[in-house]
Design a protein around this motif. Structure first.
Motif, PDB file in Angstrom:
ATOM      1  N   GLN A  62       0.843  -1.207   0.000  1.00  2.37           N
ATOM      2  CA  GLN A  62       0.000   0.000   0.000  1.00  2.37           C
ATOM      3  C   GLN A  62       0.875   1.252   0.000  1.00  2.37           C
ATOM      4  OE1 GLN A  62      -3.458   0.279   0.180  1.00  2.37           O
ATOM      5  NE2 GLN A  62      -3.403   2.509   0.246  1.00  2.37           N
ATOM      6  N   VAL A  63       1.910   1.243   0.821  1.00 10.86           N
ATOM      7  CA  VAL A  63       2.818   2.388   0.894  1.00 10.86           C
ATOM      8  C   VAL A  63       3.591   2.538  -0.411  1.00 10.86           C
ATOM      9  CG1 VAL A  63       4.887   3.273   2.034  1.00 10.86           C
ATOM     10  CG2 VAL A  63       3.028   2.316   3.400  1.00 10.86           C
ATOM     11  N   LEU A  64       4.029   1.438  -0.994  1.00  6.46           N
ATOM     12  CA  LEU A  64       4.764   1.501  -2.252  1.00  6.46           C
ATOM     13  C   LEU A  64       3.885   2.077  -3.363  1.00  6.46           C
ATOM     14  CD1 LEU A  64       6.698  -1.895  -2.063  1.00  6.46           C
ATOM     15  CD2 LEU A  64       7.624   0.406  -1.737  1.00  6.46           C
ATOM     16  N   TYR A  65       2.600   1.695  -3.394  1.00  2.94           N
ATOM     17  CA  TYR A  65       1.681   2.275  -4.380  1.00  2.94           C
ATOM     18  C   TYR A  65       1.488   3.779  -4.128  1.00  2.94           C
ATOM     19  CZ  TYR A  65       0.400  -2.294  -6.280  1.00  2.94           C
ATOM     20  OH  TYR A  65       0.419  -3.508  -6.893  1.00  2.94           O
ATOM     21  N   TYR A  66       1.439   4.150  -2.864  1.00  2.00           N
ATOM     22  CA  TYR A  66       1.323   5.572  -2.515  1.00  2.00           C
ATOM     23  C   TYR A  66       2.523   6.349  -3.058  1.00  2.00           C
ATOM     24  CZ  TYR A  66       1.121   9.765   0.457  1.00  2.00           C
ATOM     25  OH  TYR A  66       1.083  11.048   0.917  1.00  2.00           O
ATOM     26  N   LEU A  67       3.723   5.779  -2.915  1.00  2.00           N
ATOM     27  CA  LEU A  67       4.932   6.447  -3.385  1.00  2.00           C
ATOM     28  C   LEU A  67       5.020   6.443  -4.909  1.00  2.00           C
ATOM     29  CD1 LEU A  67       7.532   5.262  -0.717  1.00  2.00           C
ATOM     30  CD2 LEU A  67       6.275   7.423  -0.833  1.00  2.00           C
ATOM     31  N   ILE A  68       4.351   5.491  -5.552  1.00  2.00           N
ATOM     32  CA  ILE A  68       4.243   5.532  -7.013  1.00  2.00           C
ATOM     33  C   ILE A  68       3.471   6.781  -7.429  1.00  2.00           C
ATOM     34  CG2 ILE A  68       3.116   4.455  -9.010  1.00  2.00           C
ATOM     35  CD1 ILE A  68       3.839   1.735  -7.838  1.00  2.00           C
ATOM     36  N   GLU A  69       2.346   7.029  -6.741  1.00  2.00           N
ATOM     37  CA  GLU A  69       1.543   8.216  -7.048  1.00  2.00           C
ATOM     38  C   GLU A  69       2.324   9.509  -6.832  1.00  2.00           C
ATOM     39  OE1 GLU A  69      -2.003   8.161  -4.799  1.00  2.00           O
ATOM     40  OE2 GLU A  69      -2.959   6.609  -5.992  1.00  2.00           O
ATOM     41  N   LYS A  70       3.263   9.492  -5.879  1.00  5.83           N
ATOM     42  CA  LYS A  70       4.035  10.695  -5.549  1.00  5.83           C
ATOM     43  C   LYS A  70       5.295  10.819  -6.390  1.00  5.83           C
ATOM     44  CE  LYS A  70       1.047  11.781  -2.469  1.00  5.83           C
ATOM     45  NZ  LYS A  70       0.105  12.891  -2.741  1.00  5.83           N
ATOM     46  N   GLY A  71       5.511   9.870  -7.320  1.00  9.66           N
ATOM     47  CA  GLY A  71       6.648   9.973  -8.223  1.00  9.66           C
ATOM     48  C   GLY A  71       7.971   9.542  -7.632  1.00  9.66           C
ATOM     49  N   ILE A  72       7.961   8.800  -6.540  1.00 10.16           N
ATOM     50  CA  ILE A  72       9.195   8.346  -5.898  1.00 10.16           C
ATOM     51  C   ILE A  72       9.577   6.956  -6.381  1.00 10.16           C
ATOM     52  CG2 ILE A  72      10.345   7.911  -3.696  1.00 10.16           C
ATOM     53  CD1 ILE A  72       9.587  10.821  -4.195  1.00 10.16           C
ATOM     54  N   ILE A  73       8.585   6.110  -6.603  1.00  8.45           N
ATOM     55  CA  ILE A  73       8.773   4.721  -7.015  1.00  8.45           C
ATOM     56  C   ILE A  73       7.989   4.483  -8.290  1.00  8.45           C
ATOM     57  CG2 ILE A  73       8.189   2.315  -6.356  1.00  8.45           C
ATOM     58  CD1 ILE A  73       8.824   3.080  -3.486  1.00  8.45           C
ATOM     59  N   THR A  74       8.432   3.532  -9.096  1.00  7.76           N
ATOM     60  CA  THR A  74       7.683   3.127 -10.271  1.00  7.76           C
ATOM     61  C   THR A  74       7.488   1.618 -10.244  1.00  7.76           C
ATOM     62  OG1 THR A  74       7.546   3.313 -12.681  1.00  7.76           O
ATOM     63  CG2 THR A  74       9.693   2.748 -11.755  1.00  7.76           C
ATOM     64  N   GLN A  75       6.514   1.136 -11.005  1.00  7.67           N
ATOM     65  CA  GLN A  75       6.229  -0.291 -11.044  1.00  7.67           C
ATOM     66  C   GLN A  75       6.700  -0.871 -12.372  1.00  7.67           C
ATOM     67  OE1 GLN A  75       2.117  -1.421 -10.447  1.00  7.67           O
ATOM     68  NE2 GLN A  75       2.751  -3.255  -9.346  1.00  7.67           N
ATOM     69  N   THR A  76       7.334  -2.029 -12.309  1.00  6.89           N
ATOM     70  CA  THR A  76       7.860  -2.675 -13.506  1.00  6.89           C
ATOM     71  C   THR A  76       6.786  -3.551 -14.142  1.00  6.89           C
ATOM     72  OG1 THR A  76       8.688  -4.535 -12.194  1.00  6.89           O
ATOM     73  CG2 THR A  76      10.173  -2.683 -12.532  1.00  6.89           C
ATOM     74  N   ASP A  77       7.108  -4.070 -15.314  1.00  6.76           N
ATOM     75  CA  ASP A  77       6.155  -4.903 -16.045  1.00  6.76           C
ATOM     76  C   ASP A  77       5.745  -6.143 -15.270  1.00  6.76           C
ATOM     77  OD1 ASP A  77       6.225  -3.105 -18.104  1.00  6.76           O
ATOM     78  OD2 ASP A  77       7.743  -4.197 -19.247  1.00  6.76           O
ATOM     79  N   ASN A  78       6.665  -6.677 -14.475  1.00  4.29           N
ATOM     80  CA  ASN A  78       6.348  -7.884 -13.701  1.00  4.29           C
ATOM     81  C   ASN A  78       5.763  -7.561 -12.333  1.00  4.29           C
ATOM     82  OD1 ASN A  78       8.547  -6.885 -12.387  1.00  4.29           O
ATOM     83  ND2 ASN A  78       9.777  -8.757 -12.511  1.00  4.29           N
ATOM     84  N   ARG A  79       5.260  -6.327 -12.180  1.00  4.52           N
ATOM     85  CA  ARG A  79       4.606  -5.860 -10.962  1.00  4.52           C
ATOM     86  C   ARG A  79       5.560  -5.733  -9.770  1.00  4.52           C
ATOM     87  NH1 ARG A  79      -1.356  -8.866 -10.947  1.00  4.52           N
ATOM     88  NH2 ARG A  79      -2.107  -7.927 -12.887  1.00  4.52           N
ATOM     89  N   GLY A  80       6.831  -5.607 -10.068  1.00  2.00           N
ATOM     90  CA  GLY A  80       7.790  -5.295  -9.022  1.00  2.00           C
ATOM     91  C   GLY A  80       7.905  -3.786  -8.856  1.00  2.00           C
ATOM     92  N   PHE A  81       8.751  -3.342  -7.941  1.00  3.85           N
ATOM     93  CA  PHE A  81       8.909  -1.918  -7.650  1.00  3.85           C
ATOM     94  C   PHE A  81      10.373  -1.526  -7.806  1.00  3.85           C
ATOM     95  CE2 PHE A  81       5.388  -3.574  -5.147  1.00  3.85           C
ATOM     96  CZ  PHE A  81       4.361  -2.695  -5.458  1.00  3.85           C
ATOM     97  N   THR A  82      10.618  -0.369  -8.390  1.00  3.76           N
ATOM     98  CA  THR A  82      11.973   0.159  -8.500  1.00  3.76           C
ATOM     99  C   THR A  82      11.971   1.632  -8.114  1.00  3.76           C
ATOM    100  OG1 THR A  82      11.691   0.743 -10.834  1.00  3.76           O
ATOM    101  CG2 THR A  82      12.626  -1.428 -10.349  1.00  3.76           C
ATOM    102  N   LEU A  83      13.124   2.113  -7.655  1.00  2.00           N
ATOM    103  CA  LEU A  83      13.252   3.512  -7.254  1.00  2.00           C
ATOM    104  C   LEU A  83      13.306   4.397  -8.490  1.00  2.00           C
ATOM    105  CD1 LEU A  83      13.607   5.515  -4.917  1.00  2.00           C
ATOM    106  CD2 LEU A  83      16.073   5.198  -5.126  1.00  2.00           C
ATOM    107  N   LEU A  84      12.446   5.396  -8.534  1.00  2.00           N
ATOM    108  CA  LEU A  84      12.378   6.324  -9.665  1.00  2.00           C
ATOM    109  C   LEU A  84      13.074   7.635  -9.354  1.00  2.00           C
ATOM    110  CD1 LEU A  84      11.186   7.006 -12.482  1.00  2.00           C
ATOM    111  CD2 LEU A  84       9.143   7.854 -11.297  1.00  2.00           C
ATOM    112  N   ASN A  85      12.932   8.102  -8.104  1.00  2.00           N
ATOM    113  CA  ASN A  85      13.451   9.417  -7.758  1.00  2.00           C
ATOM    114  C   ASN A  85      13.710   9.463  -6.259  1.00  2.00           C
ATOM    115  OD1 ASN A  85      14.169  12.150  -8.034  1.00  2.00           O
ATOM    116  ND2 ASN A  85      12.101  12.806  -7.533  1.00  2.00           N
ATOM    117  N   THR A  86      14.729  10.173  -5.851  1.00  3.01           N
ATOM    118  CA  THR A  86      15.066  10.284  -4.436  1.00  3.01           C
ATOM    119  C   THR A  86      14.641  11.650  -3.911  1.00  3.01           C
ATOM    120  OG1 THR A  86      16.998   8.872  -4.773  1.00  3.01           O
ATOM    121  CG2 THR A  86      16.916  10.140  -2.732  1.00  3.01           C
ATOM    122  N   PRO A  87      13.820  11.720  -2.830  1.00  2.14           N
ATOM    123  CA  PRO A  87      13.472  13.019  -2.236  1.00  2.14           C
ATOM    124  C   PRO A  87      14.736  13.769  -1.813  1.00  2.14           C
ATOM    125  CG  PRO A  87      12.154  11.242  -1.315  1.00  2.14           C
ATOM    126  CD  PRO A  87      13.233  10.595  -2.117  1.00  2.14           C
TER     127      PRO A  87
END
Length: 314
Positions: A62-87
């Motif tokens: 839930q938190v990782l999805y929240y950070l996706i919305e805030k542009g910090i994390i992105t989701q990969t094709d296999n539904r994993g999570f990767t760091l997109l941007n550092t605050p």
């Protein structure tokens, strides 16, 4: 009554707001991101975070999805999570993740304990009344303090708190212990610096060195320095050394929460220069030099016999 629009992730999770538990998770996760735990583009494992935090995967996702919305994390094709941007700043983190009820009470308890408004022992009922909080929030806050070695449960609903570093003997003993632990960690055969974390530490310390003192918040200063020492020790790969430095940082945090206003420009600059010199020696694989600089750095921070503990000690 106006209905709230519920935003959901692709998995149907409500990401419009964070619950108290999710806010706690986010505020544990964000400092890890800021400290350089993951490089941009590197995978963030929700399963690994679940094990590290001792929390089920659902609120972590839930938190990782929240950070996706805030542009910090992105989701990969296999539904994993990767760091997109550092605050970039603590203020940005505060804006992204407001303090939870437990965070708020945690800081209140730390401040009250450091200022003698809580004795060595207290019951949950006493704390509920003193801080006008719910028993659930009080209990979760005490469990957090317990995990940091700052409180232990007594029989019934009583709790005993750890000693504060509020006198020159306890402060000097803490620095002596840290000298043994931290210098020893650097000389361990298993010591291996993480280059991404090292670069993040260099950036944080250079920022402190260049920033006008008036712009440096006491809490931000303390956390940057605590993170520096914990990260360097973590490169030893020795879990017992890591546990020791984390507890020392927690003890220091409890005391220094009461003294953040007394930052010294000389002390801030000297500590940042020392930290950068230690990192430079580690980068060139001169661990003897790094350990020697760290030894001098910690030794000169000792409190003299006729003085009170200084604020924002390193």
């Amino acid at each position: 009554m106006q209905n709230r629009t519920v935003q959901t992730s692709p998995h149907g999770l409500d990401t419009s707001n964070l619950s108290s538990l999710q806010a706690e998770i986010a505020r544990k996760l964000m400092p890890l991101i800021q400290s350089g735990r993951w490089a941009v583009g590197e995978k963030i494992s929700d399963a690994a975070l679940s094990r590290e935090f001792g929390i089920s995967r659902t609120p972590i996702r839930q938190v990782l999805y929240y950070l996706i919305e805030k542009g910090i994390i992105t989701q990969t094709d296999n539904r994993g999570f990767t760091l997109l941007n550092t605050p970039l700043t603590t203020d940005q983190m505060e804006e992204l993740v407001p303090p939870s009820d437990v965070d708020t009470l945690y800081h209140q308890l730390m401040h009250a304990r450091a200022n003698g408004m809580i004795g060595d022992e207290a019951s949950e009922t006493e704390l509920v009344e003193q801080f006008n909080s719910s028993r659930g929030v009080v209990r979760r806050t005490l469990m957090r303090l317990s995990s940091e070695g700052l409180a232990e449960r007594r029989d019934g609903h009583g709790w005993r708190f750890a000693e504060c570093l509020d006198n020159k003997q306890s402060v000097n003993e803490s620095y002596a212990f840290r000298t043994i632990i931290e210098c020893g960690a650097i000389m361990e055969d298993t010591f291996k610096p993480d280059l991404a974390e090292l670069a993040a530490l260099e950036h944080a310390q250079q920022t402190l060195l260049d920033m006008p003192l008036a712009m440096i918040k006491g809490a931000e200063w303390f956390e940057a320095n605590a993170n520096f020492h914990e990260t360097v020790v973590s490169w030893s790969g020795n879990r017992f050394l890591i546990q020791s430095i984390r507890r020392q940082n927690s003890l220091r945090r409890m005391t220094e929460y009461a003294e953040f206003a007394e930052l010294s420009e000389t002390g801030v600059r000297k500590a940042a220069r020392d930290h950068l010199a230690i990192l430079e020696a580690i980068k060139t694989d001169d661990r003897k030099l790094a350990s020697a600089i760290l030894y001098r750095h910690l030794s000169r921070s000792y409190v003299s016999a006729d003085s009170r503990p200084a604020a924002a000690q390193d």
